[in-house]
Design a protein around this motif. Structure first.
Motif, PDB file in Angstrom:
ATOM      1  N   MET A   1      -8.500 -35.369  -8.823  1.00 15.54           N
ATOM      2  CA  MET A   1      -7.075 -35.623  -8.892  1.00 15.54           C
ATOM      3  C   MET A   1      -6.600 -36.067  -7.519  1.00 15.54           C
ATOM      4  O   MET A   1      -6.981 -35.502  -6.507  1.00 15.54           O
ATOM      5  CB  MET A   1      -6.361 -34.363  -9.355  1.00 15.54           C
ATOM      6  N   THR A   2      -5.768 -37.048  -7.488  1.00 18.41           N
ATOM      7  CA  THR A   2      -5.303 -37.606  -6.222  1.00 18.41           C
ATOM      8  C   THR A   2      -3.962 -37.016  -5.820  1.00 18.41           C
ATOM      9  O   THR A   2      -3.303 -36.347  -6.610  1.00 18.41           O
ATOM     10  CB  THR A   2      -5.140 -39.137  -6.350  1.00 18.41           C
ATOM     11  N   THR A   3      -3.555 -37.296  -4.593  1.00 15.52           N
ATOM     12  CA  THR A   3      -2.254 -36.843  -4.116  1.00 15.52           C
ATOM     13  C   THR A   3      -1.143 -37.389  -4.992  1.00 15.52           C
ATOM     14  O   THR A   3      -0.172 -36.705  -5.275  1.00 15.52           O
ATOM     15  CB  THR A   3      -2.052 -37.274  -2.648  1.00 15.52           C
ATOM     16  N   GLY A   4      -1.281 -38.619  -5.471  1.00 14.28           N
ATOM     17  CA  GLY A   4      -0.288 -39.198  -6.376  1.00 14.28           C
ATOM     18  C   GLY A   4      -0.204 -38.442  -7.681  1.00 14.28           C
ATOM     19  O   GLY A   4       0.883 -38.238  -8.222  1.00 14.28           O
ATOM     20  N   ASN A  10       4.781 -32.768 -10.457  1.00 18.23           N
ATOM     21  CA  ASN A  10       5.810 -31.927  -9.836  1.00 18.23           C
ATOM     22  C   ASN A  10       5.253 -30.727  -9.074  1.00 18.23           C
ATOM     23  O   ASN A  10       5.901 -29.702  -8.979  1.00 18.23           O
ATOM     24  CB  ASN A  10       6.840 -31.465 -10.874  1.00 18.23           C
ATOM     25  N   TRP A  11       4.059 -30.848  -8.525  1.00 19.69           N
ATOM     26  CA  TRP A  11       3.516 -29.792  -7.684  1.00 19.69           C
ATOM     27  C   TRP A  11       4.193 -29.858  -6.333  1.00 19.69           C
ATOM     28  O   TRP A  11       4.364 -30.937  -5.778  1.00 19.69           O
ATOM     29  CB  TRP A  11       2.005 -29.945  -7.510  1.00 19.69           C
ATOM     30  N   ARG A  12       4.591 -28.712  -5.812  1.00 19.88           N
ATOM     31  CA  ARG A  12       5.223 -28.618  -4.499  1.00 19.88           C
ATOM     32  C   ARG A  12       4.413 -27.666  -3.633  1.00 19.88           C
ATOM     33  O   ARG A  12       4.008 -26.596  -4.085  1.00 19.88           O
ATOM     34  CB  ARG A  12       6.660 -28.092  -4.610  1.00 19.88           C
ATOM     35  N   GLU A  13       4.213 -28.051  -2.397  1.00 26.27           N
ATOM     36  CA  GLU A  13       3.459 -27.218  -1.470  1.00 26.27           C
ATOM     37  C   GLU A  13       4.283 -26.004  -1.069  1.00 26.27           C
ATOM     38  O   GLU A  13       5.452 -26.127  -0.705  1.00 26.27           O
ATOM     39  CB  GLU A  13       3.106 -28.035  -0.230  1.00 26.27           C
ATOM     40  N   GLY A  24      -5.552 -22.976   1.625  1.00 22.24           N
ATOM     41  CA  GLY A  24      -4.616 -23.856   0.917  1.00 22.24           C
ATOM     42  C   GLY A  24      -4.491 -25.231   1.496  1.00 22.24           C
ATOM     43  O   GLY A  24      -5.387 -25.704   2.169  1.00 22.24           O
ATOM     44  N   PRO A  25      -3.395 -25.858   1.163  1.00 19.56           N
ATOM     45  CA  PRO A  25      -2.131 -25.259   0.750  1.00 19.56           C
ATOM     46  C   PRO A  25      -2.106 -24.889  -0.736  1.00 19.56           C
ATOM     47  O   PRO A  25      -2.745 -25.523  -1.568  1.00 19.56           O
ATOM     48  CB  PRO A  25      -1.107 -26.355   1.039  1.00 19.56           C
ATOM     49  N   TYR A  38       0.495 -22.432 -10.530  1.00 20.54           N
ATOM     50  CA  TYR A  38       0.066 -22.658  -9.160  1.00 20.54           C
ATOM     51  C   TYR A  38      -1.223 -23.470  -9.176  1.00 20.54           C
ATOM     52  O   TYR A  38      -1.918 -23.523 -10.190  1.00 20.54           O
ATOM     53  CB  TYR A  38      -0.153 -21.313  -8.450  1.00 20.54           C
ATOM     54  N   ALA A  39      -1.538 -24.091  -8.051  1.00 19.99           N
ATOM     55  CA  ALA A  39      -2.752 -24.908  -7.993  1.00 19.99           C
ATOM     56  C   ALA A  39      -3.291 -24.965  -6.572  1.00 19.99           C
ATOM     57  O   ALA A  39      -2.569 -24.735  -5.598  1.00 19.99           O
ATOM     58  CB  ALA A  39      -2.467 -26.325  -8.496  1.00 19.99           C
TER      59      ALA A  39
END
Length: 142
Positions: A1-4, A10-13, A24-25, A38-39
């Motif tokens: 999975m990429t940053t995009g 909608n994942w937020r650090e 992490g993060p 969470y991921a």
């Protein structure tokens, strides 16, 4: 999975200091019902000598998510892990996005029972059940 891909889901650090910052993060997403998932985006630093994500990374991820879940359930009072049972059910590779889905099983005045599952691409990787103790806050150092 990429940053995009992470951004599109909608994942937020989360800003977490200490040990989790070394792993992490930690990422968090909230669904329409205000449930949190969470991921952790894994990398080469997370793998063991077999080339799969180290079990210590998985247990640390589960413990952190369970602690956050208990903390929220306890109205943001400190909580500590009394017991955690972990089951390793599959393997993840460096580069996998590990998703964690926690749930409160039961809560009393002083204890919170939390379950959590780690999945990757629909496969179950690990699960845990934990007992968390609501800690009394103290300004004194131990």
């Amino acid at each position: 999975m990429t940053t995009g891909d992470i951004a599109s889901e909608n994942w937020r650090e989360m800003k977490i200091d200490g040990f989790m910052a070394l792993i992490g993060p930690l990422l968090r997403a909230t669904d329409a019902d205000r449930n949190h998932s969470y991921a952790l985006q894994t990398g080469a630093q997370h793998k063991n000598h077999l080339g799969i994500v180290h079990g210590g990374v998985l247990t640390s991820l589960l413990d952190q998510v369970i602690a956050i879940t208990a903390w929220n359930a306890a109205d943001r009072q400190p909580t500590v892990t009394v017991q955690m049972e972990t089951r390793f059910l599959g393997a993840a590779r460096a580069g996998d996005l590990l998703k964690v889905h926690p749930s409160i099983r039961q809560a009393t005045r002083s204890l919170i029972f939390v379950d959590a599952d780690i999945t990757c691409d629909g496969r179950q990787i690990a699960s845990a059940s934990a007992v968390m103790k609501i800690s009394k806050t103290s300004k004194e150092k131990p």
